[in-house]
Design an enzyme around this catalytic site. Structure first.
Site, mmCIF file in Angstrom:
data_model
loop_
_atom_site.group_PDB
_atom_site.id
_atom_site.type_symbol
_atom_site.label_atom_id
_atom_site.label_comp_id
_atom_site.label_asym_id
_atom_site.label_seq_id
_atom_site.Cartn_x
_atom_site.Cartn_y
_atom_site.Cartn_z
ATOM 1 N N GLY A 49 0.834 -1.208 0.000
ATOM 2 C CA GLY A 49 0.000 0.000 0.000
ATOM 3 C C GLY A 49 0.864 1.251 0.000
ATOM 4 N N TYR A 162 -3.252 -19.121 -1.761
ATOM 5 C CA TYR A 162 -3.977 -17.863 -1.533
ATOM 6 C C TYR A 162 -5.484 -18.115 -1.435
ATOM 7 C CZ TYR A 162 -5.908 -13.241 -2.659
ATOM 8 O OH TYR A 162 -6.632 -12.072 -2.648
HETATM 9 C C1 UD2 Z 1 -7.575 -12.402 -10.124
HETATM 10 C C2 UD2 Z 1 -7.058 -11.659 -8.909
HETATM 11 C C3 UD2 Z 1 -6.412 -12.608 -7.951
HETATM 12 C C4 UD2 Z 1 -7.322 -13.777 -7.616
HETATM 13 C C5 UD2 Z 1 -7.772 -14.444 -8.931
HETATM 14 C C6 UD2 Z 1 -8.769 -15.531 -8.660
HETATM 15 C C7 UD2 Z 1 -6.453 -9.439 -9.679
HETATM 16 C C8 UD2 Z 1 -5.318 -8.512 -9.966
HETATM 17 N N1 UD2 Z 1 -6.061 -10.680 -9.323
HETATM 18 O O1 UD2 Z 1 -6.488 -12.930 -10.865
HETATM 19 O O2 UD2 Z 1 -6.083 -11.920 -6.750
HETATM 20 O O3 UD2 Z 1 -8.428 -13.301 -6.897
HETATM 21 O O4 UD2 Z 1 -8.407 -13.482 -9.779
HETATM 22 O O5 UD2 Z 1 -8.970 -16.308 -9.785
HETATM 23 O O6 UD2 Z 1 -7.613 -9.093 -9.705
HETATM 24 N N2 UD2 Z 1 -3.237 -11.058 -18.471
HETATM 25 C C9 UD2 Z 1 -2.642 -10.816 -19.692
HETATM 26 N N3 UD2 Z 1 -1.549 -9.977 -19.711
HETATM 27 C C10 UD2 Z 1 -1.041 -9.402 -18.572
HETATM 28 C C11 UD2 Z 1 -1.670 -9.675 -17.331
HETATM 29 C C12 UD2 Z 1 -2.762 -10.516 -17.312
HETATM 30 O O7 UD2 Z 1 -3.051 -11.325 -20.733
HETATM 31 O O8 UD2 Z 1 -0.050 -8.640 -18.674
HETATM 32 C C13 UD2 Z 1 -4.409 -11.951 -18.448
HETATM 33 C C14 UD2 Z 1 -4.183 -13.138 -17.534
HETATM 34 O O9 UD2 Z 1 -3.533 -14.165 -18.203
HETATM 35 C C15 UD2 Z 1 -5.624 -13.480 -17.140
HETATM 36 C C16 UD2 Z 1 -6.345 -12.119 -17.178
HETATM 37 O O10 UD2 Z 1 -5.513 -11.241 -17.915
HETATM 38 O O11 UD2 Z 1 -6.202 -14.348 -18.073
HETATM 39 C C17 UD2 Z 1 -6.589 -11.527 -15.809
HETATM 40 O O12 UD2 Z 1 -5.366 -11.524 -15.097
HETATM 41 P P1 UD2 Z 1 -5.199 -10.754 -13.705
HETATM 42 O O13 UD2 Z 1 -3.824 -11.042 -13.225
HETATM 43 O O14 UD2 Z 1 -5.618 -9.346 -13.853
HETATM 44 O O15 UD2 Z 1 -6.302 -11.420 -12.772
HETATM 45 P P2 UD2 Z 1 -6.596 -12.958 -12.431
HETATM 46 O O16 UD2 Z 1 -7.980 -13.225 -12.902
HETATM 47 O O17 UD2 Z 1 -5.509 -13.850 -12.885
#
Ligand code: UD2
Length: 340
Positions: A49, A162
């Site tokens: 934070g 997590y």
């Molecule tokens: C989210 C939450 C995590 C957990 C999870 C549960 C966030 C930041 N993270 O992860 O804490 O609750 O859900 O399932 O909200 N992506 C790209 N390029 C990038 C980064 C991400 O393509 O540079 C894609 C990634 O592969 C995924 C999607 O975007 O398919 C979302 O990724 P994320 O890291 O924002 O969130 P997520 O759903 O993995």
């Protein structure tokens, strides 16, 4: 800062402790609580934070910041705040190690911080007569086998330490409610985005990373084919839901998914961001990220029924607001750079 939710429930301002209140969702929740007349104490160890997220609160008579770790004994930590604002009545608990991949790499550290921190917090609540705890849980309690859309009654079977922390935290809350009379609401957040989300880490939310890259004209990397989906919910809608649950009996002793019910692909997010920013960033693809789920979106019934939750900010508007913040940050950094 008004919402449909507010009209249905009697809000009870009082002394609210926000753990992790200098973080992304925590700091927006602080804003909402102060706007509803609460006295707010923030505990944050500033590991992820920033004090800058609370700059708008500094100096207020109804606000206090304490730099401390959630794994410390909280009674001495909170003593000065209790003297100033009276006993803590309600708690919004965000403080956590939030990176899912880090939890996979170091599950022992992860459990100590997240589950240990939650247990410590609940002990403080029990010993000090706290009425209610609102817990930042996560859609990480569900795995890829969960139905689409996912509901709170779907099987929760976490695919990461997590997610295990969050699910176990919910069981802790249930135990403290049943045996020690501490009420709770556990909110399972879907993908939250908006101003103050830090784009600088590998673990950052996809929208914060893509906006940052687009504004800087740097390449945007989509993992996989980009047709994977998420349910993106704007941070002030989330903060509003937290404040409603914290200040009333709404959602008492319930687990509630918080999202929009709208499934959006990463390709669509990318196109909208490129369009909004007018960016010349190149878009490239890399192999899927290990452990990524393919589709994620929530049902809305329980959030609507128990919290009268209705998201106010749609995706395009939310992206535009977040973009304005990202540009503001970029400008401030440039000014700081040229002043140095
Ligand atoms: C989210 C939450 C995590 C957990 C999870 C549960 C966030 C930041 N993270 O992860 O804490 O609750 O859900 O399932 O909200 N992506 C790209 N390029 C990038 C980064 C991400 O393509 O540079 C894609 C990634 O592969 C995924 C999607 O975007 O398919 C979302 O990724 P994320 O890291 O924002 O969130 P997520 O759903 O993995």
């Amino acid at each position: 800062m008004t919402s449909n939710a507010l009209s249905k429930f009697v809000a009870k301002p009082g002394h609210v402790l926000v753990t992790g209140g200098a973080g992304f969702i925590g700091s927006h929740t602080v804003d909402h609580l102060l706007a509803r007349g609460c006295r707010v104490t923030v505990i944050d160890n500033l590991s992820t934070g920033y004090r800058a997220n609370l700059a708008q609160c500094e100096g207020r008579a109804d606000f206090q910041f304490i730099e401390a770790d959630i794994t410390q004994d909280l009674a001495p930590v909170c003593e000065c705040a209790v003297k100033r604002f009276g006993a803590v009545e309600r708690i919004a608990h965000f403080a956590a190690q939030t990176a899912v991949p880090l939890s996979v790499e170091d599950p022992v550290m992860d459990i100590q911080v997240n589950l240990g921190g939650t247990a410590r917090l609940l002990e403080y609540a029990r010993r000090n007569g706290v009425q209610k705890v609102v817990f930042a849980s996560s859609s990480a309690v569900y795995d890829d086998d969960a139905p689409v859309p996912v509901s709170e009654t779907s099987t929760a079977r976490p695919a990461s330490p997590y997610g295990i922390d969050k699910l176990a935290g919910e069981f802790f809350l249930d135990y403290y409610a049943r045996y020690h009379g501490v009420a709770f609401t556990a909110l399972r957040f879907m993908n939250v985005y908006g101003p103050r989300q830090d784009p600088s880490s590998y673990y950052s939310g996809v929208i914060s990373i893509f906006l940052d890259r687009a504004v800087a004209g740097q390449p945007i990397t989509i993992f996989d084919d980009g047709e994977q989906t998420r349910d993106f919910v704007y941070v002030t809608d989330v903060a509003d839901a937290v404040a409603t649950a914290a200040l009333s009996d709404a959602g008492n002793c319930a687990v509630i998914n918080i999202g929009t019910g709208i499934e959006v692909s990463i390709n669509r997010i990318t196109r909208t961001i490129i369009e909004l920013t007018g960016s010349t960033s190149q878009v490239r693809h890399e192999p899927p990220r290990p452990g990524d789920i393919r589709r994620s979106v929530t049902t809305m019934t329980r959030a609507e029924d128990l919290l009268a939750f209705a998201p106010q900010v749609d995706l395009r508007d939310g992206l535009a607001r977040t973009l304005a913040w990202v540009r503001g940050q970029a400008l401030a950094n440039t000014r700081r750079g040229s002043a140095a």
